[in-house]
Design an enzyme around this catalytic site. Structure first.
Site, mmCIF file in Angstrom:
data_model
loop_
_atom_site.group_PDB
_atom_site.id
_atom_site.type_symbol
_atom_site.label_atom_id
_atom_site.label_comp_id
_atom_site.label_asym_id
_atom_site.label_seq_id
_atom_site.Cartn_x
_atom_site.Cartn_y
_atom_site.Cartn_z
ATOM 1 N N LYS A 83 9.086 -60.551 20.301
ATOM 2 C CA LYS A 83 9.574 -61.193 21.669
ATOM 3 C C LYS A 83 10.599 -62.048 21.485
ATOM 4 O O LYS A 83 11.245 -62.533 22.259
ATOM 5 C CB LYS A 83 8.085 -62.282 21.846
ATOM 6 C CG LYS A 83 6.994 -61.749 22.199
ATOM 7 C CD LYS A 83 6.057 -62.515 22.840
ATOM 8 C CE LYS A 83 4.568 -61.865 23.145
ATOM 9 N NZ LYS A 83 3.587 -62.373 23.672
ATOM 10 N N ARG A 84 11.105 -62.436 20.064
ATOM 11 C CA ARG A 84 12.293 -63.139 19.799
ATOM 12 C C ARG A 84 13.506 -62.451 20.027
ATOM 13 O O ARG A 84 14.639 -62.705 20.099
ATOM 14 C CB ARG A 84 12.153 -63.735 18.719
ATOM 15 C CG ARG A 84 11.684 -65.127 18.709
ATOM 16 C CD ARG A 84 11.317 -65.804 17.482
ATOM 17 N NE ARG A 84 9.914 -65.263 17.069
ATOM 18 C CZ ARG A 84 9.953 -64.642 16.001
ATOM 19 N NH1 ARG A 84 10.922 -64.596 15.108
ATOM 20 N NH2 ARG A 84 8.631 -64.225 15.596
#
Ligand code: GLU
Length: 507
Positions: free
Chosen positions: A264-265
């Site tokens: 997600k990062r």
């Protein structure tokens, strides 16, 4: 041949926004269901209340709808197999856990978490890993090791317990995955997983199997991270004496550099969305952008995702697929075993393609809306004309503004480098002459303006660049854009002349 209706499910936990990899899992389930005339079910796996995030379920549903892959059954679309949120099915699971105890496939375990932590520490100190299973379960505190009367008394006294699966000690399991083929596993290495927690909630494993069975799921298509649970799940089906569904574990989506799972990062770090829609974290208030908000069409995102780990086979080079074409072509056989690299550039390429496919009338409606937000009012007809001039170079709707704002408003500044090169001592005078020619052009069409200006340039014997460059600079503010006569004709005689005058006074 069995005529069993295909039923698949997408079973996210509402612990946050749906990652783009989750969307792909949903998509493959959808395609498989539609290809076989089956049902696509959304089941919300919300048994872990501690990880529940407000708004996540709504986000998941909106994402599926935006991608045009809606579910047939699920929250809000109740059919016979509902309810579709595990928290609403809570009362159902204990009975199944107890069925396994009765059949000798599960047992009560009274070990406290402190005791288990101690065992773990002791093992670690000896460089070992503590596993609760056949090799030590007789030495631990459970209904297999303790006398029956004591077990009964503990339960009646309300002592906390969990229910654990009794994994077989010494067996070779033959597992089959529709993508990976056959696998064998030695049950020796399995631990006695908790099926039912002391808080009265089932674990993922129990709830997942019970629900797949009750919802008549025929194919479980999910991410590779669940492959290690396959043996337990197959054993659970056997313990219940239920027919197991077929399993297919989808390959990972890897970072663009190919090393490790796309996280997600990564999106923020590398400047591309990893979420279908914008997500505002309810706790931190942090906002992560989504494909929708970045201006992508769902068709482009779906097309890109479909090819992440799947191809139609037969050596085809085809890359552009509508959802219907995908539905027809999809099969689990052609899902790859290895991970696929996420490629943000390729996503833009798909978007560019779908931009070219969208009809100008439709785009014009959206462009008029976008300009309105910027305080510019323009007609549908004008917007459509500008779209026809710029479309080839655009990928997103916003590009019409970013690359062509001069069609809607006069340039406020002039590109310095270009001005230095294009605007010389004698330019203002030359442009004065151009103005008088423009005033004479009868019907101010691109063809007519070009004809008049060019024939004047030829008769005067001046270099084309000496006229055309300051002309463009006056209208656009930079050396970019489509044919300058198209621009002049689009904005009209009055505006063209007024922009030249402005340039004369400012440069
Ligand atoms: N709730 C699990 C997840 O969040 C579902 C896994 C499965 O499909 O079995 O991924």
């Amino acid at each position: 041949m069995s005529t069993e209706k295909v039923r698949v499910r997408f079973a996210p936990s509402p612990t946050g926004p749906l990652h783009i990899g989750g969307v792909r899992t949903a998509l493959f389930n959808y395609l498989f269901a539609k290809k076989h005339g089956g049902d696509f079910i959304l089941r919300v796996e919300d048994t872990d209340q501690a990880r529940f995030v407000e708004g996540a379920e709504e986000y998941i549903i909106e994402s599926l709808n935006w991608c045009n892959i809606p579910f047939d059954e699920g929250p809000g679309k109740e059919k016979d197999a509902g309810p579709y949120r595990q928290s609403e099915r809570k009362s159902l699971y204990r009975e199944y856990a107890e069925m396994l105890i009765a059949s000798g496939n599960a047992y009560y375990a009274f070990d406290t978490s402190e005791e288990l932590d101690k065992h773990r520490e002791n093992h670690e100190a000896k460089g070992k890993t503590f596993i609760y299973n056949w090799h030590n379960r007789q030495k631990l505190k459970n209904s297999l090791s303790l006398p029956e009367a004591e077990v009964k008394q503990k339960i009646e006294a309300g002592e906390a317990y969990v229910i654990r699966f009794k994994a077989p000690e010494d067996e070779t399991l033959h597992l089959k995955d529709e993508i990976r083929g056959e696998m064998t596993i030695d049950t020796k290495i399995l631990d006695d997983k908790v099926l039912f927690k002391s808080d009265g909630m089932p674990t993922y494993h129990l709830a997942n199997i019970v629900d797949d069975h009750l919802m008549k799921i025929t194919h479980v298509i999910r991410g590779e991270e669940w492959l290690p649970s396959l043996a337990l799940h197959v054993l659970l089906y056997r313990a219940f004496d239920w027919k197991a569904p077929k399993f297919a574990h989808l390959p990972l989506i890897l970072k663009p550099q190919g090393k490790g799972k796309l996280s997600k990062r990564d999106g923020d770090k590398m400047g591309f969305p990893v979420f279908p829609l914008e997500w505002k974290d309810p706790k931190s208030g942090d906002v992560s952008t989504g494909y929708r908000e970045e201006g992508y069409f769902p068709e482009a995102v779906v097309n890109m995702l479909a090819l992440l780990g799947w191809n139609a086979g037969g050596g085809t080079e085809k890359e552009i697929y509508t959802l219907e074409e995908l539905t027809r072509a999809f099969s689990l056989e052609h899902v790859s075993k290895g991970g696929s690299k996420f490629d943000p550039e390729k996503t833009r390429w798909f978007q560019h393609h779908y931009m070219q496919e969208t009809n100008n009338e439709e785009l014009a409606k959206d462009l008029v809306g976008l300009l309105q937000e910027k305080g510019i009012s323009t007609s549908q007809e004008y917007a459509q004309h500008i779209i026809s001039l710029l479309k080839e170079r655009t990928t997103f709707l916003s590009d019409f503004w970013e690359q062509g704002s001069y069609f809607f408003t006069a340039p406020e500044k002039y590109d310095e480098k270009a001005a230095k090169k294009a605007w010389k001592e004698d330019t203002a005078g030359i442009m004065e002459k151009v103005i008088s020619i423009l005033e004479e052009v009868e019907d101010f069409s691109a063809g007519n303006v070009q004809e008049s200006v060019k024939s004047w340039i030829t008769s005067e014997g001046i270099g084309f660049g000496k006229v055309m460059q300051p002309f463009r600079l006056s209208l656009v503010g930079a050396m970019q854009g489509p044919d300058v006569f198209d621009i002049a004709a689009a904005i009209g005689r009055e505006e063209t002349i007024s922009r030249i005058r402005k340039a004369q006074s400012e440069l």
